[in-house]
Design a protein around this motif. Structure first.
Motif, PDB file in Angstrom:
ATOM      1  N   ALA A  15      -8.481   0.112  -7.317  1.00  0.00           N
ATOM      2  CA  ALA A  15      -9.665  -0.252  -8.086  1.00  0.00           C
ATOM      3  C   ALA A  15      -9.411  -1.416  -9.024  1.00  0.00           C
ATOM      4  CB  ALA A  15     -10.151   0.957  -8.897  1.00  0.00           C
ATOM      5  N   THR A  16      -8.151  -1.665  -9.350  1.00  0.00           N
ATOM      6  CA  THR A  16      -7.798  -2.684 -10.339  1.00  0.00           C
ATOM      7  C   THR A  16      -7.362  -3.997  -9.715  1.00  0.00           C
ATOM      8  OG1 THR A  16      -7.076  -0.941 -11.864  1.00  0.00           O
ATOM      9  CG2 THR A  16      -6.317  -3.182 -12.327  1.00  0.00           C
ATOM     10  N   LEU A  17      -6.554  -3.921  -8.677  1.00  0.00           N
ATOM     11  CA  LEU A  17      -5.987  -5.129  -8.070  1.00  0.00           C
ATOM     12  C   LEU A  17      -7.035  -5.894  -7.253  1.00  0.00           C
ATOM     13  CD1 LEU A  17      -2.585  -3.716  -6.747  1.00  0.00           C
ATOM     14  CD2 LEU A  17      -2.865  -5.350  -8.634  1.00  0.00           C
ATOM     15  N   PRO A  18      -6.993  -7.216  -7.278  1.00  0.00           N
ATOM     16  CA  PRO A  18      -7.838  -8.006  -6.376  1.00  0.00           C
ATOM     17  C   PRO A  18      -7.469  -7.718  -4.926  1.00  0.00           C
ATOM     18  CG  PRO A  18      -6.927  -9.378  -8.127  1.00  0.00           C
ATOM     19  CD  PRO A  18      -6.203  -8.065  -8.187  1.00  0.00           C
ATOM     20  N   ALA A  19      -8.399  -7.947  -4.020  1.00  0.00           N
ATOM     21  CA  ALA A  19      -8.176  -7.648  -2.605  1.00  0.00           C
ATOM     22  C   ALA A  19      -6.970  -8.403  -2.048  1.00  0.00           C
ATOM     23  CB  ALA A  19      -9.428  -8.000  -1.800  1.00  0.00           C
ATOM     24  N   GLU A  20      -6.754  -9.643  -2.550  1.00  0.00           N
ATOM     25  CA  GLU A  20      -5.628 -10.434  -2.050  1.00  0.00           C
ATOM     26  C   GLU A  20      -4.293  -9.789  -2.409  1.00  0.00           C
ATOM     27  OE1 GLU A  20      -7.842 -11.613  -4.242  1.00  0.00           O
ATOM     28  OE2 GLU A  20      -9.242 -12.575  -2.853  1.00  0.00           O
ATOM     29  N   HIS A  21      -4.224  -9.187  -3.590  1.00  0.00           N
ATOM     30  CA  HIS A  21      -2.992  -8.508  -4.013  1.00  0.00           C
ATOM     31  C   HIS A  21      -2.749  -7.259  -3.176  1.00  0.00           C
ATOM     32  CE1 HIS A  21      -3.352 -11.160  -7.473  1.00  0.00           C
ATOM     33  NE2 HIS A  21      -2.157 -10.768  -7.884  1.00  0.00           N
ATOM     34  N   VAL A  22      -3.817  -6.509  -2.913  1.00  0.00           N
ATOM     35  CA  VAL A  22      -3.671  -5.296  -2.102  1.00  0.00           C
ATOM     36  C   VAL A  22      -3.119  -5.650  -0.727  1.00  0.00           C
ATOM     37  CG1 VAL A  22      -4.918  -3.434  -0.936  1.00  0.00           C
ATOM     38  CG2 VAL A  22      -5.462  -3.996  -3.311  1.00  0.00           C
ATOM     39  N   ALA A  23      -3.685  -6.692  -0.105  1.00  0.00           N
ATOM     40  CA  ALA A  23      -3.228  -7.093   1.229  1.00  0.00           C
ATOM     41  C   ALA A  23      -1.771  -7.558   1.201  1.00  0.00           C
ATOM     42  CB  ALA A  23      -4.123  -8.205   1.770  1.00  0.00           C
ATOM     43  N   ALA A  24      -1.409  -8.340   0.175  1.00  0.00           N
ATOM     44  CA  ALA A  24      -0.036  -8.839   0.076  1.00  0.00           C
ATOM     45  C   ALA A  24       0.945  -7.702  -0.178  1.00  0.00           C
ATOM     46  CB  ALA A  24       0.056  -9.875  -1.033  1.00  0.00           C
ATOM     47  N   TRP A  25       0.586  -6.788  -1.056  1.00  0.00           N
ATOM     48  CA  TRP A  25       1.469  -5.659  -1.359  1.00  0.00           C
ATOM     49  C   TRP A  25       1.647  -4.770  -0.136  1.00  0.00           C
ATOM     50  CZ3 TRP A  25       1.167  -3.145  -6.851  1.00  0.00           C
ATOM     51  CH2 TRP A  25       1.460  -4.122  -7.806  1.00  0.00           C
ATOM     52  N   ALA A  26       0.561  -4.538   0.592  1.00  0.00           N
ATOM     53  CA  ALA A  26       0.667  -3.707   1.787  1.00  0.00           C
ATOM     54  C   ALA A  26       1.623  -4.352   2.784  1.00  0.00           C
ATOM     55  CB  ALA A  26      -0.712  -3.505   2.413  1.00  0.00           C
ATOM     56  N   GLY A  27       1.585  -5.677   2.884  1.00  0.00           N
ATOM     57  CA  GLY A  27       2.514  -6.372   3.771  1.00  0.00           C
ATOM     58  C   GLY A  27       3.962  -6.152   3.382  1.00  0.00           C
ATOM     59  N   VAL A  28       4.241  -6.184   2.085  1.00  0.00           N
ATOM     60  CA  VAL A  28       5.599  -5.939   1.595  1.00  0.00           C
ATOM     61  C   VAL A  28       6.015  -4.500   1.882  1.00  0.00           C
ATOM     62  CG1 VAL A  28       7.037  -5.721  -0.469  1.00  0.00           C
ATOM     63  CG2 VAL A  28       5.535  -7.718  -0.183  1.00  0.00           C
ATOM     64  N   LEU A  29       5.126  -3.569   1.574  1.00  0.00           N
ATOM     65  CA  LEU A  29       5.459  -2.152   1.705  1.00  0.00           C
ATOM     66  C   LEU A  29       5.696  -1.741   3.154  1.00  0.00           C
ATOM     67  CD1 LEU A  29       2.862  -0.787  -0.875  1.00  0.00           C
ATOM     68  CD2 LEU A  29       5.347  -0.814  -1.142  1.00  0.00           C
ATOM     69  N   MET A  30       5.102  -2.441   4.098  1.00  0.00           N
ATOM     70  CA  MET A  30       5.310  -2.119   5.512  1.00  0.00           C
ATOM     71  C   MET A  30       6.780  -2.260   5.904  1.00  0.00           C
ATOM     72  SD  MET A  30       2.588  -1.053   7.008  1.00  0.00           S
ATOM     73  CE  MET A  30       3.083  -1.257   8.720  1.00  0.00           C
ATOM     74  N   GLY A  31       7.514  -3.111   5.191  1.00  0.00           N
ATOM     75  CA  GLY A  31       8.920  -3.323   5.526  1.00  0.00           C
ATOM     76  C   GLY A  31       9.889  -2.573   4.639  1.00  0.00           C
TER      77      GLY A  31
END
Length: 268
Positions: A15-31
């Motif tokens: 709810a807090t992070l911009p959509a771009e941050h969510v997408a970037a973080w998810a990319g990091v967490l996948m690895g």
């Protein structure tokens, strides 16, 4: 192991992070797997999308993950974050806000009616449907409507007539007169006296007040398009961001303006 607290953190971040941050973080967490050092994970999250107080948010995510849900691998956390963000976006797309004129209070956050009118008009890219009982002044609204017309927006104005022309406005030339500057840029509609009588009540009024943009967002309000109503009177309305509801509102009035069928008639 209960993951409830971690789920709350995920929901808060989505709810807090911009959509771009969510997408970037998810990319990091996948690895990331469960053996990766938490400090390393936090650093990678901060580096992948700087700004927006990411250090505090990244630290909170990693601490909660390692404390409340250490059994979850990175891809599972990424999926949880993406899912929470998607649900948040869908909820935002159907949200309703208040719009008020006149005195405000600290009870609820509100949007001023005059500001919302301008915002809705500016949001239109293809069509605007505007209805009002009375209209007077509103130079800013007229300017915004002219600007919308110049960028190719089709504008329909549904307005009450004066008593002289079969409407309910007394001591007035009718709401359409206020928008004379738009006569060659918009389509004007009224409810002729004969069609009111055919509807079963010759004294009925065209009393609806709303502005709908592209069937996507609409302001439905007690406020007429007058300077006093938009800024000084005690008025209340709602801003609808639910396309399904807005589309039904627009479809209803499109039906009322259907040639030879609807009770509303185009002004010559």
């Amino acid at each position: 192991m209960s993951h409830e607290r971690f789920a709350e953190v995920i929901a808060d971040l989505a709810a807090t992070l911009p959509a771009e941050h969510v997408a970037a973080w998810a990319g990091v967490l996948m690895g990331v797997d469960r053996s990766t050092d938490g400090t390393t994970v936090a650093a990678e999250l901060i580096d992948v999308r700087p700004g927006f107080s990411v250090s505090a948010h990244a630290g909170r995510l990693v601490r909660s993950w390692r404390t409340e849900a250490p059994d979850l691998p990175g891809p599972a956390v990424a999926l949880a974050l993406r899912s929470a963000a998607l649900l948040r976006q869908r909820a935002d797309a159907h949200r309703t806000e208040l719009a008020v004129s006149g005195p405000t209070s600290s009870s609820v956050p509100v949007r001023l009616t005059s500001s919302v009118v301008v915002e809705v008009v500016r949001a239109a890219r293809s069509s605007l449907l505007v209805a009002s009982f009375a209209a007077y002044g509103v130079a800013e609204v007229i300017a915004e409507l002219r600007s919308a017309a110049r960028r190719g927006v089709h504008i329909d104005l549904i307005l009450e007539s004066s008593a002289e022309h079969g409407g309910a406005l007394r001591g007035s030339s009718g709401a359409a007169a206020t928008f004379a500057a738009l006569r060659d840029r918009a389509t004007f509609w009224h409810w002729p006296a004969a069609r009111r009588a055919a509807n079963g009540n010759p004294h009925a009024a065209l009393h609806a007040k709303f502005i709908a943009a592209d069937g996507e967002v609409a302001l439905v309000s007690s406020a007429n398009l007058t300077d006093r109503a938009l800024s000084h009177n005690i008025e209340v309305g709602v801003v609808l961001h639910d396309p399904g509801v807005v589309e039904r509102l627009v479809a209803h009035f499109r039906a009322l303006t259907a040639p030879e069928v609807g009770p509303l008639q185009r002004l010559p």
